[in-house]
Enzyme design. Structure first.
Site, PDB file in Angstrom:
ATOM      1  N   GLN A  67      58.598  33.333  45.078  1.00 24.55           N
ATOM      2  CA  GLN A  67      58.742  33.923  43.744  1.00 24.55           C
ATOM      3  C   GLN A  67      59.389  35.308  43.854  1.00 24.55           C
ATOM      4  O   GLN A  67      59.673  35.945  42.847  1.00 24.55           O
ATOM      5  CB  GLN A  67      57.375  34.072  43.075  1.00 24.55           C
ATOM      6  CG  GLN A  67      56.646  32.744  42.938  1.00 24.55           C
ATOM      7  CD  GLN A  67      55.188  32.947  42.679  1.00 24.55           C
ATOM      8  OE1 GLN A  67      54.752  33.040  41.522  1.00 24.55           O
ATOM      9  NE2 GLN A  67      54.391  33.031  43.743  1.00 24.55           N
ATOM     10  N   HIS A  80      62.674  32.572  41.399  1.00 27.32           N
ATOM     11  CA  HIS A  80      62.886  33.633  40.397  1.00 27.32           C
ATOM     12  C   HIS A  80      64.183  34.385  40.627  1.00 27.32           C
ATOM     13  O   HIS A  80      64.415  35.425  40.016  1.00 27.32           O
ATOM     14  CB  HIS A  80      61.703  34.631  40.403  1.00 27.32           C
ATOM     15  CG  HIS A  80      60.442  34.040  39.859  1.00 27.32           C
ATOM     16  ND1 HIS A  80      59.217  34.617  40.028  1.00 27.32           N
ATOM     17  CD2 HIS A  80      60.210  32.876  39.176  1.00 27.32           C
ATOM     18  CE1 HIS A  80      58.288  33.862  39.448  1.00 27.32           C
ATOM     19  NE2 HIS A  80      58.868  32.788  38.931  1.00 27.32           N
TER      20      HIS A  80
HETATM   21  N1  APR Z   1      48.967  40.340  51.932  1.00 29.41           N
HETATM   22  C1  APR Z   1      48.737  39.174  51.269  1.00 29.41           C
HETATM   23  N2  APR Z   1      48.451  39.118  49.938  1.00 29.41           N
HETATM   24  C2  APR Z   1      48.408  40.296  49.271  1.00 29.41           C
HETATM   25  C3  APR Z   1      48.638  41.545  49.890  1.00 29.41           C
HETATM   26  C4  APR Z   1      48.937  41.533  51.283  1.00 29.41           C
HETATM   27  N3  APR Z   1      49.162  42.681  51.961  1.00 29.41           N
HETATM   28  N4  APR Z   1      48.525  42.519  48.933  1.00 29.41           N
HETATM   29  C5  APR Z   1      48.244  41.901  47.764  1.00 29.41           C
HETATM   30  N5  APR Z   1      48.167  40.569  47.967  1.00 29.41           N
HETATM   31  C6  APR Z   1      47.919  39.510  46.999  1.00 29.41           C
HETATM   32  C7  APR Z   1      47.145  39.936  45.771  1.00 29.41           C
HETATM   33  O1  APR Z   1      45.760  39.769  45.987  1.00 29.41           O
HETATM   34  C8  APR Z   1      47.675  38.937  44.731  1.00 29.41           C
HETATM   35  O2  APR Z   1      46.895  37.748  44.722  1.00 29.41           O
HETATM   36  O3  APR Z   1      49.198  39.096  46.540  1.00 29.41           O
HETATM   37  C9  APR Z   1      49.070  38.578  45.226  1.00 29.41           C
HETATM   38  C10 APR Z   1      50.170  39.199  44.401  1.00 29.41           C
HETATM   39  O4  APR Z   1      50.091  38.594  43.117  1.00 29.41           O
HETATM   40  P1  APR Z   1      51.141  39.041  42.029  1.00 29.41           P
HETATM   41  O5  APR Z   1      51.285  40.513  42.044  1.00 29.41           O
HETATM   42  O6  APR Z   1      50.773  38.335  40.752  1.00 29.41           O
HETATM   43  O7  APR Z   1      52.529  38.476  42.566  1.00 29.41           O
HETATM   44  P2  APR Z   1      53.070  37.013  42.436  1.00 29.41           P
HETATM   45  O8  APR Z   1      51.974  36.008  42.552  1.00 29.41           O
HETATM   46  O9  APR Z   1      54.208  36.894  43.366  1.00 29.41           O
HETATM   47  O10 APR Z   1      53.620  37.031  40.929  1.00 29.41           O
HETATM   48  C11 APR Z   1      54.403  35.971  40.535  1.00 29.41           C
HETATM   49  O11 APR Z   1      54.945  37.023  38.457  1.00 29.41           O
HETATM   50  O12 APR Z   1      55.550  38.825  37.273  1.00 29.41           O
HETATM   51  C12 APR Z   1      56.012  37.695  37.810  1.00 29.41           C
HETATM   52  O13 APR Z   1      58.213  37.344  38.492  1.00 29.41           O
HETATM   53  C13 APR Z   1      57.046  38.012  38.849  1.00 29.41           C
HETATM   54  O14 APR Z   1      57.492  36.834  40.893  1.00 29.41           O
HETATM   55  C14 APR Z   1      56.453  37.449  40.131  1.00 29.41           C
HETATM   56  C15 APR Z   1      55.478  36.427  39.607  1.00 29.41           C
END
Ligand code: APR
Length: 256
Positions: free
Chosen positions: A107, A125
């Site tokens: 993503q 994305h």
């Molecule tokens: N290692 C692994 N996981 C981690 C770390 C880390 N160092 N730091 C944070 N996380 C986890 C968090 O706990 C969370 O569950 O990564 C996840 C990030 O989630 P989001 O911020 O929601 O990101 P993502 O799931 O990629 O979001 C999907 O949402 O806003 C849209 O387009 C945007 O691509 C993005 C999509």
């Protein structure tokens, strides 16, 4: 005594093809902000203009006020260009070299999987570095047109060919997913040629991210989750490795 990590290490060692599903948490180890959860970009914060970030980064906002959407796209693009891929991306690319039918569904729009050497890559994305004009066939990159998001220019950027509106090749909120990436994903889901799924650093908000894991469970394909906390998918994980992506991928692969 077996632990989730030792069991996951056994699985990855014997796996012939792995599907990685990755999110912002994988790039958090490169210093990029995540969107949700602790310190997330969207975590209940409003933009300077008083909008939710999902509104500021939406297609309808881009139509009405492209300069507002571009302000936040610029922040994300600039963060991507000031960071680089990390050990987690490198290990995933290494696993693909070792197990050629391995794929990555990401993503993330930072392009880090591509830079780290992953080839079988679905960027669902899009990618922040690719730019195109809405009004003509002009295409470019952030490096060529925006000095890698590193110098301030008047926003929104204008097309040097026709003066039209330039945008990055990323999926804004309210927009459809890219056709090619979606059909690649559906082809993989039809045959599911994987004997393991590894979900790394995603809160798994979206159905097209949850679906491959649901299918894996139906086919009794083991699912490993790497995330410090629970996500929408944790209840489906065979093993949940609670920790940072780079650290857990290193333990999973380097010490297997
Ligand atoms: N290692 C692994 N996981 C981690 C770390 C880390 N160092 N730091 C944070 N996380 C986890 C968090 O706990 C969370 O569950 O990564 C996840 C990030 O989630 P989001 O911020 O929601 O990101 P993502 O799931 O990629 O979001 C999907 O949402 O806003 C849209 O387009 C945007 O691509 C993005 C999509």
């Amino acid at each position: 005594m077996t632990t989730p990590l030792s069991s996951a290490q056994q699985l990855i060692k014997s796996a012939k093809s792995v599907l990685f599903i990755t999110g912002a948490g994988l790039s958090a180890d490169s210093g990029l902000p995540t969107y949700r959860g602790v310190g997330g970009l969207y975590e209940g914060q409003r933009t300077d203009e008083g909008y939710a970030i999902e509104t500021a980064l939406s297609a309808s906002m881009f139509r009405r006020h492209p300069e507002i959407t571009w302000k936040y796209l610029w922040q994300i693009g600039s963060a991507c260009y000031q960071a680089k891929f990390n050990q987690g991306h490198t290990i995933i690319a290494e696993i693909e070299k070792n197990k050629p039918n391995t794929w990555v569904l990401t993503q993330n729009i930072d392009g880090f999987h591509h830079q780290a050497g992953s080839k079988n890559l679905i960027e669902i994305h899009g990618r922040a570095e690719r730019l195109y004009c809405l009004d003509c066939d002009f295409q470019s990159t952030a490096e060529q047109l925006l000095a890698n998001y590193q110098q301030t220019i008047n926003l929104p950027p204008q097309c040097p060919q026709c003066g039209g509106l330039i945008r990055p090749d990323v999926v804004l909120f309210e927009e459809m997913l890219p056709e090619k990436a979606l059909s690649q994903l559906y082809q993989l889901l039809e045959t599911m040629p994987f004997d393991m799924v590894v979900v790394v650093g995603t809160s798994a908000q979206f159905p097209y991210i949850q679906q491959p894991v649901v299918i894996a469970k139906q086919l009794a394909i083991p699912v490993i989750e790497i995330n410090p906390i629970d996500s929408e998918l944790s209840h489906l994980a065979t093993y949940h490795l609670r920790g940072g992506a780079a650290e857990m991928l290193t333990k999973l692969w380097k010490m297997a």
